[in-house]
Design a protein around this motif. Structure first.
Motif, PDB file in Angstrom:
ATOM      1  N   GLN A   1      34.043  37.268 -11.330  1.00 21.34           N
ATOM      2  CA  GLN A   1      34.033  37.015 -12.768  1.00 21.34           C
ATOM      3  C   GLN A   1      32.955  35.980 -13.093  1.00 21.34           C
ATOM      4  OE1 GLN A   1      36.034  38.610 -14.843  1.00 21.34           O
ATOM      5  NE2 GLN A   1      35.519  37.570 -16.746  1.00 21.34           N
ATOM      6  N   VAL A   2      31.994  36.379 -13.914  1.00 20.93           N
ATOM      7  CA  VAL A   2      30.916  35.473 -14.303  1.00 20.93           C
ATOM      8  C   VAL A   2      31.367  34.658 -15.507  1.00 20.93           C
ATOM      9  CG1 VAL A   2      28.539  35.302 -15.106  1.00 20.93           C
ATOM     10  CG2 VAL A   2      29.171  37.073 -13.443  1.00 20.93           C
ATOM     11  N   GLN A   3      31.154  33.380 -15.428  1.00 20.23           N
ATOM     12  CA  GLN A   3      31.505  32.498 -16.544  1.00 20.23           C
ATOM     13  C   GLN A   3      30.362  31.530 -16.810  1.00 20.23           C
ATOM     14  OE1 GLN A   3      35.056  30.177 -15.964  1.00 20.23           O
ATOM     15  NE2 GLN A   3      35.370  29.902 -18.167  1.00 20.23           N
ATOM     16  N   LEU A   4      29.997  31.402 -18.075  1.00 20.23           N
ATOM     17  CA  LEU A   4      28.992  30.438 -18.504  1.00 20.23           C
ATOM     18  C   LEU A   4      29.652  29.469 -19.472  1.00 20.23           C
ATOM     19  CD1 LEU A   4      26.002  32.857 -19.275  1.00 20.23           C
ATOM     20  CD2 LEU A   4      26.450  31.623 -17.162  1.00 20.23           C
ATOM     21  N   VAL A   5      29.407  28.188 -19.278  1.00 20.88           N
ATOM     22  CA  VAL A   5      30.010  27.177 -20.141  1.00 20.88           C
ATOM     23  C   VAL A   5      28.918  26.246 -20.632  1.00 20.88           C
ATOM     24  CG1 VAL A   5      31.677  25.317 -20.309  1.00 20.88           C
ATOM     25  CG2 VAL A   5      32.184  27.306 -18.879  1.00 20.88           C
ATOM     26  N   GLU A   6      28.765  26.185 -21.951  1.00 21.16           N
ATOM     27  CA  GLU A   6      27.781  25.301 -22.559  1.00 21.16           C
ATOM     28  C   GLU A   6      28.437  23.960 -22.897  1.00 21.16           C
ATOM     29  OE1 GLU A   6      26.997  29.514 -24.199  1.00 21.16           O
ATOM     30  OE2 GLU A   6      28.729  28.216 -23.832  1.00 21.16           O
ATOM     31  N   SER A   7      27.628  22.922 -22.907  1.00 21.98           N
ATOM     32  CA  SER A   7      28.092  21.601 -23.317  1.00 21.98           C
ATOM     33  C   SER A   7      26.916  20.824 -23.865  1.00 21.98           C
ATOM     34  CB  SER A   7      28.739  20.849 -22.148  1.00 21.98           C
ATOM     35  OG  SER A   7      27.798  20.651 -21.117  1.00 21.98           O
ATOM     36  N   GLY A   8      27.225  19.695 -24.529  1.00 18.96           N
ATOM     37  CA  GLY A   8      26.173  18.809 -24.998  1.00 18.96           C
ATOM     38  C   GLY A   8      25.890  18.878 -26.492  1.00 18.96           C
ATOM     39  N   GLY A   9      26.554  19.774 -27.189  1.00 22.52           N
ATOM     40  CA  GLY A   9      26.344  19.853 -28.634  1.00 22.52           C
ATOM     41  C   GLY A   9      26.977  18.667 -29.346  1.00 22.52           C
ATOM     42  N   GLY A  10      26.731  18.579 -30.650  1.00 26.29           N
ATOM     43  CA  GLY A  10      27.304  17.498 -31.433  1.00 26.29           C
ATOM     44  C   GLY A  10      26.626  17.362 -32.770  1.00 26.29           C
ATOM     45  N   LEU A  11      26.914  16.251 -33.424  1.00 26.16           N
ATOM     46  CA  LEU A  11      26.338  15.932 -34.726  1.00 26.16           C
ATOM     47  C   LEU A  11      25.236  14.894 -34.534  1.00 26.16           C
ATOM     48  CD1 LEU A  11      26.385  15.963 -37.846  1.00 26.16           C
ATOM     49  CD2 LEU A  11      28.157  14.196 -37.721  1.00 26.16           C
ATOM     50  N   VAL A  12      24.084  15.166 -35.092  1.00 27.39           N
ATOM     51  CA  VAL A  12      22.951  14.258 -34.939  1.00 27.39           C
ATOM     52  C   VAL A  12      22.166  14.241 -36.249  1.00 27.39           C
ATOM     53  CG1 VAL A  12      21.440  16.067 -33.991  1.00 27.39           C
ATOM     54  CG2 VAL A  12      21.010  13.668 -33.423  1.00 27.39           C
ATOM     55  N   GLN A  13      21.510  13.129 -36.519  1.00 21.75           N
ATOM     56  CA  GLN A  13      20.677  13.038 -37.710  1.00 21.75           C
ATOM     57  C   GLN A  13      19.334  13.734 -37.477  1.00 21.75           C
ATOM     58  OE1 GLN A  13      20.448   8.821 -38.670  1.00 21.75           O
ATOM     59  NE2 GLN A  13      22.015   9.083 -40.244  1.00 21.75           N
ATOM     60  N   ALA A  14      18.727  14.162 -38.549  1.00 16.92           N
ATOM     61  CA  ALA A  14      17.400  14.772 -38.451  1.00 16.92           C
ATOM     62  C   ALA A  14      16.453  13.824 -37.729  1.00 16.92           C
ATOM     63  CB  ALA A  14      16.876  15.092 -39.849  1.00 16.92           C
ATOM     64  N   GLY A  15      15.659  14.397 -36.827  1.00 20.34           N
ATOM     65  CA  GLY A  15      14.758  13.599 -36.020  1.00 20.34           C
ATOM     66  C   GLY A  15      15.338  13.189 -34.679  1.00 20.34           C
ATOM     67  N   GLY A  16      16.631  13.397 -34.514  1.00 21.89           N
ATOM     68  CA  GLY A  16      17.300  13.020 -33.275  1.00 21.89           C
ATOM     69  C   GLY A  16      17.155  14.062 -32.182  1.00 21.89           C
ATOM     70  N   SER A  17      17.828  13.779 -31.058  1.00 19.73           N
ATOM     71  CA  SER A  17      17.725  14.647 -29.880  1.00 19.73           C
ATOM     72  C   SER A  17      19.104  14.962 -29.327  1.00 19.73           C
ATOM     73  CB  SER A  17      16.905  13.948 -28.781  1.00 19.73           C
ATOM     74  OG  SER A  17      15.594  13.689 -29.204  1.00 19.73           O
ATOM     75  N   LEU A  18      19.177  16.109 -28.684  1.00 19.57           N
ATOM     76  CA  LEU A  18      20.356  16.503 -27.924  1.00 19.57           C
ATOM     77  C   LEU A  18      19.889  17.264 -26.691  1.00 19.57           C
ATOM     78  CD1 LEU A  18      22.812  17.875 -30.657  1.00 19.57           C
ATOM     79  CD2 LEU A  18      23.146  15.821 -29.278  1.00 19.57           C
ATOM     80  N   ARG A  19      20.704  17.206 -25.638  1.00 23.41           N
ATOM     81  CA  ARG A  19      20.426  17.986 -24.434  1.00 23.41           C
ATOM     82  C   ARG A  19      21.618  18.877 -24.155  1.00 23.41           C
ATOM     83  NH1 ARG A  19      20.204  16.295 -18.089  1.00 23.41           N
ATOM     84  NH2 ARG A  19      18.464  17.629 -17.428  1.00 23.41           N
ATOM     85  N   LEU A  20      21.401  20.170 -24.223  1.00 29.57           N
ATOM     86  CA  LEU A  20      22.453  21.128 -23.937  1.00 29.57           C
ATOM     87  C   LEU A  20      22.404  21.518 -22.467  1.00 29.57           C
ATOM     88  CD1 LEU A  20      22.156  23.500 -27.021  1.00 29.57           C
ATOM     89  CD2 LEU A  20      23.345  21.306 -26.828  1.00 29.57           C
ATOM     90  N   SER A  21      23.565  21.777 -21.908  1.00 27.07           N
ATOM     91  CA  SER A  21      23.675  22.255 -20.529  1.00 27.07           C
ATOM     92  C   SER A  21      24.447  23.556 -20.503  1.00 27.07           C
ATOM     93  CB  SER A  21      24.397  21.221 -19.656  1.00 27.07           C
ATOM     94  OG  SER A  21      23.702  20.011 -19.605  1.00 27.07           O
ATOM     95  N   CYS A  22      24.118  24.380 -19.535  1.00 24.55           N
ATOM     96  CA  CYS A  22      24.824  25.640 -19.322  1.00 24.55           C
ATOM     97  C   CYS A  22      25.167  25.713 -17.842  1.00 24.55           C
ATOM     98  CB  CYS A  22      23.952  26.811 -19.733  1.00 24.55           C
ATOM     99  SG  CYS A  22      24.626  28.445 -19.338  1.00 24.55           S
ATOM    100  N   ALA A  23      26.452  25.714 -17.537  1.00 23.09           N
ATOM    101  CA  ALA A  23      26.921  25.785 -16.162  1.00 23.09           C
ATOM    102  C   ALA A  23      27.466  27.177 -15.885  1.00 23.09           C
ATOM    103  CB  ALA A  23      28.003  24.744 -15.922  1.00 23.09           C
TER     104      ALA A  23
END
Length: 127
Positions: free
Chosen positions: A1-23
């Motif tokens: 069974q293949v499973q992908l799980v994303e993480s790292g999202g959220g609320l950020v102000q314009a101009g900000g940064s986020l790093r998403l991960s996929c396991a």
């Protein structure tokens, strides 16, 4: 069974940064190209970035070029999406997916070339 799980999202102000991960589990990612897509409310699923199985080729949606970077750590079965200079129009659910063909020589941008998908992580950019 293949499973992908994303993480790292959220609320950020314009101009900000986020790093998403996929396991991933159930599939050895180092044989497959990977993609990040996004879906905003009321809109279709849109290709954002893709990376080849070897990590040597990347491809981006024009509107994110120079702001987003896709990368991978095959030894850890992880794929990342670094998002900088975020804009309100980047607000969406972000999903990772695996190409259906191992060792593909093409980084696909259409969703029907990807077979396994994660549930997604919400990214909200406030103005």
């Amino acid at each position: 069974q293949v499973q992908l799980v994303e993480s790292g999202g959220g609320l950020v102000q314009a101009g900000g940064s986020l790093r998403l991960s996929c396991a991933a589990s159930g599939r050895t990612l180092n044989r497959y190209n990977m993609g990040w897509f996004r879906q905003a409310p009321g809109k279709g699923r849109e290709f954002v970035a893709g990376i080849s199985w070897s990590g040597t080729k990347t491809y981006y949606l024009d509107s994110v070029k120079g702001r987003f970077t896709i990368s991978r750590e095959n030894a850890k079965n992880l794929v990342y999406l670094q998002m900088n200079s975020l804009k309100p129009e980047d607000t969406a659910v972000y999903l990772c997916a695996t190409d259906r063909t191992p060792y593909s020589g093409v980084v696909h941008t259409t969703r029907n070339e990807y077979d396994y998908w994660g549930q997604g992580t919400q990214v909200t950019v406030s103005s």
